[in-house]
Design a protein around this motif. Structure first.
Motif, PDB file in Angstrom:
ATOM      1  N   VAL A 245       0.854  -1.189   0.000  1.00 39.06           N
ATOM      2  CA  VAL A 245       0.000   0.000   0.000  1.00 39.06           C
ATOM      3  C   VAL A 245       0.892   1.243   0.000  1.00 39.06           C
ATOM      4  CG1 VAL A 245      -1.770   1.310   1.224  1.00 39.06           C
ATOM      5  CG2 VAL A 245      -1.851  -1.183   1.220  1.00 39.06           C
ATOM      6  N   GLY A 246       0.664   2.108  -0.987  1.00 39.80           N
ATOM      7  CA  GLY A 246       1.481   3.315  -1.109  1.00 39.80           C
ATOM      8  C   GLY A 246       0.651   4.492  -1.600  1.00 39.80           C
ATOM      9  N   ILE A 247       1.345   5.471  -2.164  1.00 40.92           N
ATOM     10  CA  ILE A 247       0.701   6.727  -2.550  1.00 40.92           C
ATOM     11  C   ILE A 247       0.962   7.051  -4.022  1.00 40.92           C
ATOM     12  CG2 ILE A 247       0.723   9.240  -2.166  1.00 40.92           C
ATOM     13  CD1 ILE A 247       1.493   8.721   0.705  1.00 40.92           C
ATOM     14  N   THR A 248      -0.075   7.597  -4.672  1.00 44.84           N
ATOM     15  CA  THR A 248       0.087   8.236  -5.981  1.00 44.84           C
ATOM     16  C   THR A 248       0.239   9.724  -5.705  1.00 44.84           C
ATOM     17  OG1 THR A 248      -1.206   6.586  -7.193  1.00 44.84           O
ATOM     18  CG2 THR A 248      -1.037   8.787  -8.176  1.00 44.84           C
ATOM     19  N   LEU A 249       1.401  10.271  -6.044  1.00 45.57           N
ATOM     20  CA  LEU A 249       1.680  11.678  -5.776  1.00 45.57           C
ATOM     21  C   LEU A 249       1.507  12.475  -7.070  1.00 45.57           C
ATOM     22  CD1 LEU A 249       4.738  13.029  -3.744  1.00 45.57           C
ATOM     23  CD2 LEU A 249       3.342  14.375  -5.292  1.00 45.57           C
ATOM     24  N   ASP A 250       0.391  13.163  -7.152  1.00 43.60           N
ATOM     25  CA  ASP A 250       0.086  14.023  -8.295  1.00 43.60           C
ATOM     26  C   ASP A 250       0.505  15.443  -7.914  1.00 43.60           C
ATOM     27  OD1 ASP A 250      -1.389  15.928  -9.917  1.00 43.60           O
ATOM     28  OD2 ASP A 250      -2.643  14.261 -10.586  1.00 43.60           O
ATOM     29  N   GLN A 251       1.430  16.033  -8.663  1.00 46.35           N
ATOM     30  CA  GLN A 251       1.965  17.330  -8.244  1.00 46.35           C
ATOM     31  C   GLN A 251       0.891  18.420  -8.241  1.00 46.35           C
ATOM     32  OE1 GLN A 251       5.120  18.116 -11.086  1.00 46.35           O
ATOM     33  NE2 GLN A 251       3.850  19.609 -12.155  1.00 46.35           N
TER      34      GLN A 251
ATOM     35  N   ILE B 271       5.991   5.930  -2.111  1.00 52.19           N
ATOM     36  CA  ILE B 271       5.441   6.646  -3.270  1.00 52.19           C
ATOM     37  C   ILE B 271       5.520   5.716  -4.471  1.00 52.19           C
ATOM     38  CG2 ILE B 271       5.629   8.677  -4.762  1.00 52.19           C
ATOM     39  CD1 ILE B 271       6.928  10.139  -2.380  1.00 52.19           C
ATOM     40  N   PHE B 272       4.391   5.135  -4.832  1.00 44.81           N
ATOM     41  CA  PHE B 272       4.345   4.155  -5.909  1.00 44.81           C
ATOM     42  C   PHE B 272       4.306   4.825  -7.286  1.00 44.81           C
ATOM     43  CE2 PHE B 272       2.185   0.557  -3.236  1.00 44.81           C
ATOM     44  CZ  PHE B 272       3.358   0.428  -2.517  1.00 44.81           C
ATOM     45  N   ILE B 273       3.600   5.955  -7.377  1.00 43.30           N
ATOM     46  CA  ILE B 273       3.433   6.632  -8.664  1.00 43.30           C
ATOM     47  C   ILE B 273       3.674   8.123  -8.470  1.00 43.30           C
ATOM     48  CG2 ILE B 273       1.832   7.208 -10.544  1.00 43.30           C
ATOM     49  CD1 ILE B 273       0.271   4.660  -9.841  1.00 43.30           C
ATOM     50  N   TRP B 274       4.437   8.729  -9.379  1.00 45.42           N
ATOM     51  CA  TRP B 274       4.618  10.176  -9.395  1.00 45.42           C
ATOM     52  C   TRP B 274       3.942  10.686 -10.656  1.00 45.42           C
ATOM     53  CZ3 TRP B 274       7.395  13.376  -5.916  1.00 45.42           C
ATOM     54  CH2 TRP B 274       7.468  14.712  -6.307  1.00 45.42           C
TER      55      TRP B 274
END
Length: 199
Positions: A164-170, A191-194
């Motif tokens: 379980v992680g995070i999608t970090l959308d700027q 942080i799985f997805i940037w």
């Protein structure tokens, strides 16, 4: 170049003889057939509906109105369908989107965190056997339940699963003024997805 079936059945691995949509597993090898186009895709994720929307779709109820175990099981069964799609596409990540417009129950941040952790732990039980990760995409808008990076990170850390992680959308990071200090202190493995916007 090999000749492909016009209905795409040449991509079906199992069960043989069915169209790609109802198939259990499809072939995702890079060698294309004469009726296909090759597109450069780095990552394929399944973007799920919010928990609120799933509850409405399955039971026509809001999450807070769900009372029985039977109702909870019906909602979680919807995840089984999403997992089935992932397995068919050999996709190993689901992007989990928070609920929105829940002023009707006036939850606190602690209420939201407690509920999100409980739901994610149930989702992990279903996804882990398939090797599928869950990535929370916090949405930087006032009406979203999880709208700041640090809130999403606290939920991920409390769930405590490496899957379980995070999608970090700027864009969403700036949308609700997420904390750069929290980002700097965060474990990068969470942080799985940037997701870059405006680039």
């Amino acid at each position: 170049m090999k000749k492909g079936n016009p209905y795409g059945t040449h991509r079906v691995i199992s069960p043989k003889g069915v169209l790609p949509q109802p198939a259990d597993v499809v072939d995702n090898t890079m060698e294309i057939y004469d009726n296909e186009s090759l597109i450069d895709v780095k990552t394929l994720n399944i973007d799920s509906a919010s928990f609120t929307e799933i509850c409405k779709q399955v039971l026509n109820k809001k999450p807070a109105e769900i009372e029985t175990q039977e109702e909870k099981d019906a909602v979680m069964a919807e995840l089984d369908k999403i997992i089935g799609i992932c397995n068919k596409l050999q996709c190993k990540m689901i992007v989990v989107v928070p609920s929105m417009d829940i002023e009707w129950c006036e939850p606190t941040i602690d209420d939201i965190r407690e509920d999100a952790v409980a739901v994610l732990k149930e989702m992990v039980k279903k996804c882990d056997p398939h090797g599928i990760k869950l990535s929370i995409e916090f949405i930087g808008q006032p009406t979203m339940t999880i709208n700041r990076f640090e809130d999403a990170l606290a939920i991920v850390e409390e769930v405590g699963s490496p899957n379980v992680g995070i999608t970090l959308d700027q864009y969403h990071f700036h949308g609700q003024a997420s904390s750069f200090e929290s980002l700097e202190k965060a474990d990068g493995k969470r942080i799985f997805i940037w997701h870059l916007n405006g680039v």
